[in-house]
Enzyme design. Structure first.
Site, PDB file in Angstrom:
ATOM      1  N   GLU A 243       0.885  -1.180   0.000  1.00 35.19           N
ATOM      2  CA  GLU A 243       0.000   0.000   0.000  1.00 35.19           C
ATOM      3  C   GLU A 243       0.910   1.213   0.000  1.00 35.19           C
ATOM      4  O   GLU A 243       1.483   1.569   1.035  1.00 35.19           O
ATOM      5  CB  GLU A 243      -0.895  -0.003   1.245  1.00 35.19           C
ATOM      6  CG  GLU A 243      -1.803  -1.217   1.384  1.00 35.19           C
ATOM      7  CD  GLU A 243      -2.911  -1.255   0.352  1.00 35.19           C
ATOM      8  OE1 GLU A 243      -3.157  -0.227  -0.306  1.00 35.19           O
ATOM      9  OE2 GLU A 243      -3.510  -2.324   0.188  1.00 35.19           O
ATOM     10  N   CYS A 277      -2.512   9.146   2.593  1.00 38.26           N
ATOM     11  CA  CYS A 277      -2.155   8.678   1.247  1.00 38.26           C
ATOM     12  C   CYS A 277      -3.249   9.019   0.243  1.00 38.26           C
ATOM     13  O   CYS A 277      -2.996   9.071  -0.954  1.00 38.26           O
ATOM     14  CB  CYS A 277      -1.877   7.185   1.264  1.00 38.26           C
ATOM     15  SG  CYS A 277      -3.205   6.270   2.060  1.00 38.26           S
TER      16      CYS A 277
HETATM   17  P1  NDP Z   1       8.398   4.680   4.588  1.00 31.90           P
HETATM   18  O1  NDP Z   1       8.355   3.917   3.322  1.00 31.90           O
HETATM   19  O2  NDP Z   1       9.545   5.573   4.833  1.00 31.90           O
HETATM   20  O3  NDP Z   1       8.332   3.681   5.848  1.00 31.90           O
HETATM   21  C1  NDP Z   1       7.302   2.713   6.000  1.00 31.90           C
HETATM   22  C2  NDP Z   1       7.799   1.638   6.958  1.00 31.90           C
HETATM   23  O4  NDP Z   1       8.838   0.877   6.336  1.00 31.90           O
HETATM   24  C3  NDP Z   1       8.395   2.188   8.244  1.00 31.90           C
HETATM   25  O5  NDP Z   1       8.052   1.358   9.321  1.00 31.90           O
HETATM   26  C4  NDP Z   1       9.882   2.122   7.940  1.00 31.90           C
HETATM   27  O6  NDP Z   1      10.666   2.118   9.086  1.00 31.90           O
HETATM   28  C5  NDP Z   1       9.957   0.804   7.207  1.00 31.90           C
HETATM   29  N1  NDP Z   1      11.164   0.594   6.402  1.00 31.90           N
HETATM   30  C6  NDP Z   1      12.090   1.491   6.004  1.00 31.90           C
HETATM   31  N2  NDP Z   1      13.042   0.887   5.248  1.00 31.90           N
HETATM   32  C7  NDP Z   1      12.701  -0.423   5.165  1.00 31.90           C
HETATM   33  C8  NDP Z   1      13.264  -1.564   4.508  1.00 31.90           C
HETATM   34  N3  NDP Z   1      14.368  -1.483   3.780  1.00 31.90           N
HETATM   35  N4  NDP Z   1      12.644  -2.755   4.641  1.00 31.90           N
HETATM   36  C9  NDP Z   1      11.504  -2.867   5.355  1.00 31.90           C
HETATM   37  N5  NDP Z   1      10.914  -1.822   5.999  1.00 31.90           N
HETATM   38  C10 NDP Z   1      11.498  -0.618   5.897  1.00 31.90           C
HETATM   39  O7  NDP Z   1       7.018   5.468   4.655  1.00 31.90           O
HETATM   40  P2  NDP Z   1       6.551   6.560   5.713  1.00 31.90           P
HETATM   41  O8  NDP Z   1       6.566   5.968   7.082  1.00 31.90           O
HETATM   42  O9  NDP Z   1       7.304   7.817   5.470  1.00 31.90           O
HETATM   43  O10 NDP Z   1       5.007   6.768   5.308  1.00 31.90           O
HETATM   44  C11 NDP Z   1       4.575   7.671   4.356  1.00 31.90           C
HETATM   45  C12 NDP Z   1       4.234   6.979   3.046  1.00 31.90           C
HETATM   46  O11 NDP Z   1       3.279   5.968   3.273  1.00 31.90           O
HETATM   47  C13 NDP Z   1       3.610   7.921   2.050  1.00 31.90           C
HETATM   48  O12 NDP Z   1       4.199   7.721   0.774  1.00 31.90           O
HETATM   49  C14 NDP Z   1       2.156   7.495   2.016  1.00 31.90           C
HETATM   50  O13 NDP Z   1       1.493   7.783   0.810  1.00 31.90           O
HETATM   51  C15 NDP Z   1       2.273   6.035   2.265  1.00 31.90           C
HETATM   52  N6  NDP Z   1       1.005   5.510   2.779  1.00 31.90           N
HETATM   53  C16 NDP Z   1       0.250   4.708   1.963  1.00 31.90           C
HETATM   54  C17 NDP Z   1      -0.987   4.263   2.386  1.00 31.90           C
HETATM   55  C18 NDP Z   1      -1.841   3.382   1.527  1.00 31.90           C
HETATM   56  O14 NDP Z   1      -2.818   2.856   2.043  1.00 31.90           O
HETATM   57  N7  NDP Z   1      -1.557   3.199   0.249  1.00 31.90           N
HETATM   58  C19 NDP Z   1      -1.532   4.660   3.688  1.00 31.90           C
HETATM   59  C20 NDP Z   1      -0.644   5.490   4.456  1.00 31.90           C
HETATM   60  C21 NDP Z   1       0.574   5.893   4.005  1.00 31.90           C
HETATM   61  P3  NDP Z   1      11.181   3.543   9.670  1.00 31.90           P
HETATM   62  O15 NDP Z   1      10.020   4.448   9.766  1.00 31.90           O
HETATM   63  O16 NDP Z   1      11.686   3.175  10.988  1.00 31.90           O
HETATM   64  O17 NDP Z   1      12.209   4.021   8.679  1.00 31.90           O
END
Ligand code: NDP
Length: 503
Positions: A243, A277
């Protein structure tokens, strides 16, 4: 450690959770190394077997208790959501707590039917029968973002549990405490403690989770990280749902109810400080109503009260400082390239003013990149056809919106827009309808959450094919005989060839 606890006696790599509105530290969690993540997955796997052995009705009854405890402790959870996430109290209640409580209610009521074996009628081989059986996958890894730190991961967790899985959740490093609070509620609801594990940490902990032997990964986050997650899952052949980001366009037709459209655009662009999002990320307004729409949205934006989200305000703080800098840059770039700043545009710590930009063009970054902040860019277009073309001119396709008084026109336009969900005369809301599928096309993701599809995706679909009548042998088995060949060819011609009465 099976699950993270907020504690102050931690190594220097500990993550400090900060109140974005005040800068006050709220607590610390460990940045868990791979070995601890593997141990959490092993514990979850051991607990899953007894859980999966219970009938789905029993699992539903037990999960229902989660919603009851959540509602009893709602103020406590809201308080933490406000302090850790910077969102307003109303947003914490409506978009996080109520949303999860309703999702629990919906799936605990309907899951027994949705997960019951499904017959597959066979059109040709009538002497046999098929059905699909939905078997829990095992351990589901949930990797979550910071914008809805409760409703996104806990909604996924509830669906996974009802389907008979265990869950290991990796919350965002920006909002880990709320995940720990969710587990407290889970335990208070008398659910098996090992069944739901939290692993805190940075990106590396998420990567370690994918490498720890999970059976399914539900990732919500950015496109960039989503690609890494997809690659890591692909390497291990773990199925995943992604997502990812959105860039929701709004098409405002000449016959739109401008009062409703302006209010919807204002709320859809600024709710949760635009960190949704599905947020309104670009508005295409046809020339005849453009000026009036800009003026109404600007007027509404100017009336919004921004401040400490613990008080009665409309907009709180943004959760993550780096996101504020990203938003600031996009607004400055748009203005430098000729957009008009109608209102807002300034940063104050981790608050970004509700901002309306007019005179935007499709080639501006603010119209192409995900903003994920309280900014509404508006562009004037000549026709609805042009608006649809520009709406589709994006690498993202999560949500989209159309405003018109003519419902038939609204549906026609909606069907031409490339997005997972298109709403006519409304914004954002379908995430709160657990019966509808949520997910994107293009780079907005793969797979769907919520709905019967999302629930069944938490399971392996197994196909059972069995006999309805007892035959000694099938006609196409050995030995192959010329007589059988001729009979089969005659039969095939009758079935698939041109029928004699059609000549
Ligand atoms: P990120 O992609 O930065 O992080 C998402 C999660 O992935 C966090 O827990 C992060 O950890 C973790 N992560 C980071 N690197 C890795 C890796 N290499 N392998 C596995 N996990 C990893 O997103 P954001 O937290 O900044 O969220 C914002 C984004 O989410 C926006 O683009 C938004 O549009 C999207 N989003 C989409 C939704 C949907 O339903 N389609 C709903 C809500 C948000 P850490 O934070 O500790 O780096």
């Amino acid at each position: 450690m099976g699950s993270a606890q907020a504690t102050s006696a931690l190594p220097s790599s500990a993550i400090v959770s900060i109140n974005p509105a005040t800068g006050e530290p709220l607590g610390e969690v460990p940045d868990m190394p791979a070995a601890e993540v593997r141990a959490a997955v092993a514990k979850a796997r051991a607990a899953q077997q007894a859980w999966a052995a219970q009938p789905v009705e029993v699992r539903c009854r037990r999960v229902l208790r989660f919603a009851e405890v959540l509602m009893a402790r709602a103020e406590e959870v809201i308080d933490l959501l406000v302090r850790e996430g910077g969102k307003t109290r109303l947003e914490a209640l409506g978009m996080e707590i109520v949303l999860v409580a309703d999702l629990v209610r919906y799936f605990t009521k309907h899951a027994p039917e949705m997960l019951a074996p499904t017959p597959v009628p066979l059109h040709l081989m009538k002497h046999r029968a098929s059905y699909l059986k939905y078997v829990p996958r095992g351990v589901v890894g949930v990797i979550a973002p910071w914008n809805f730190p409760f409703s996104i991961p806990i909604g996924e967790t509830i669906m996974a549990l009802i389907a008979g899985n265990a869950v290991v959740l990796k919350p965002s490093e920006v909002t880990p405490l709320i995940a720990i609070k969710a587990r407290e509620i889970f335990i208070a609801a008398d659910l098996p403690p090992d069944l739901f594990q939290i692993v805190t940490g940075r990106g590396g902990t998420g990567a370690a989770l994918i490498d720890a032997g999970i059976d399914f990964c539900v990732f919500t986050g950015s496109v960039a990280t989503g690609k890494k997650v997809a690659a890591a899952c692909g390497e291990r052949l773990i199925p995943c749902t992604l997502e990812l980001g959105g860039k929701a366009p709004v098409v405002v037709c000449h016959d739109a109810d401008l009062d409703r459209a302006a209010q919807a655009i204002t709320w859809g662009g600024f709710a949760n400080s635009g960190q949704v999002c599905a947020s309104v990320e670009r508005v295409y307004a046809v020339a005849s109503i453009h000026d009036e729409l800009v003026s109404r949205v600007t007027h509404l934006a100017k009336e919004l009260r921004q401040g400490d989200p613990a008080q009665e305000v409309d907009i709180g703080a943004m959760a993550w400082d780096q996101q504020v800098s990203h938003v600031e840059k996009l607004v400055a770039d748009a203005v430098a390239h000729g957009a008009t700043l109608e209102t807002g545009g300034h940063r104050n710590g981790q608050f970004f003013e509700p901002t309306v930009l007019s005179g935007c063009r499709q080639d501006m970054d603010v119209m192409r990149k995900e903003i994920f902040g309280p900014v509404i860019p508006i562009m004037k277009v000549e026709s609805e056809d042009e608006a649809v073309r520009l709406a589709n001119d994006s690498h993202l396709g999560l949500l989209a919106y159309v405003f018109t008084r003519d419902r038939e026109r609204g549906r026609r336009i909606a069907e031409r827009i490339e997005a997972g969900t298109v709403m006519v005369n409304d914004v954002l809301n379908t995430y709160a309808c657990p019966e509808t599928p949520w997910g994107g096309v293009k780079q907005s993701g793969i797979g769907r959450t919520h709905s019967i599809t999302g629930l069944r995706d938490m399971c392996e679909t197994r196909h059972i094919n069995h006999d309805r009548v007892s035959l000694a042998r099938e006609v196409w088995w050995y030995p192959y005989k010329d007589g059988t060949f001729r009979a089969l060819l005659r039969g095939a011609r009758l079935l698939f060839g041109k029928r004699p009465w059609q000549r």
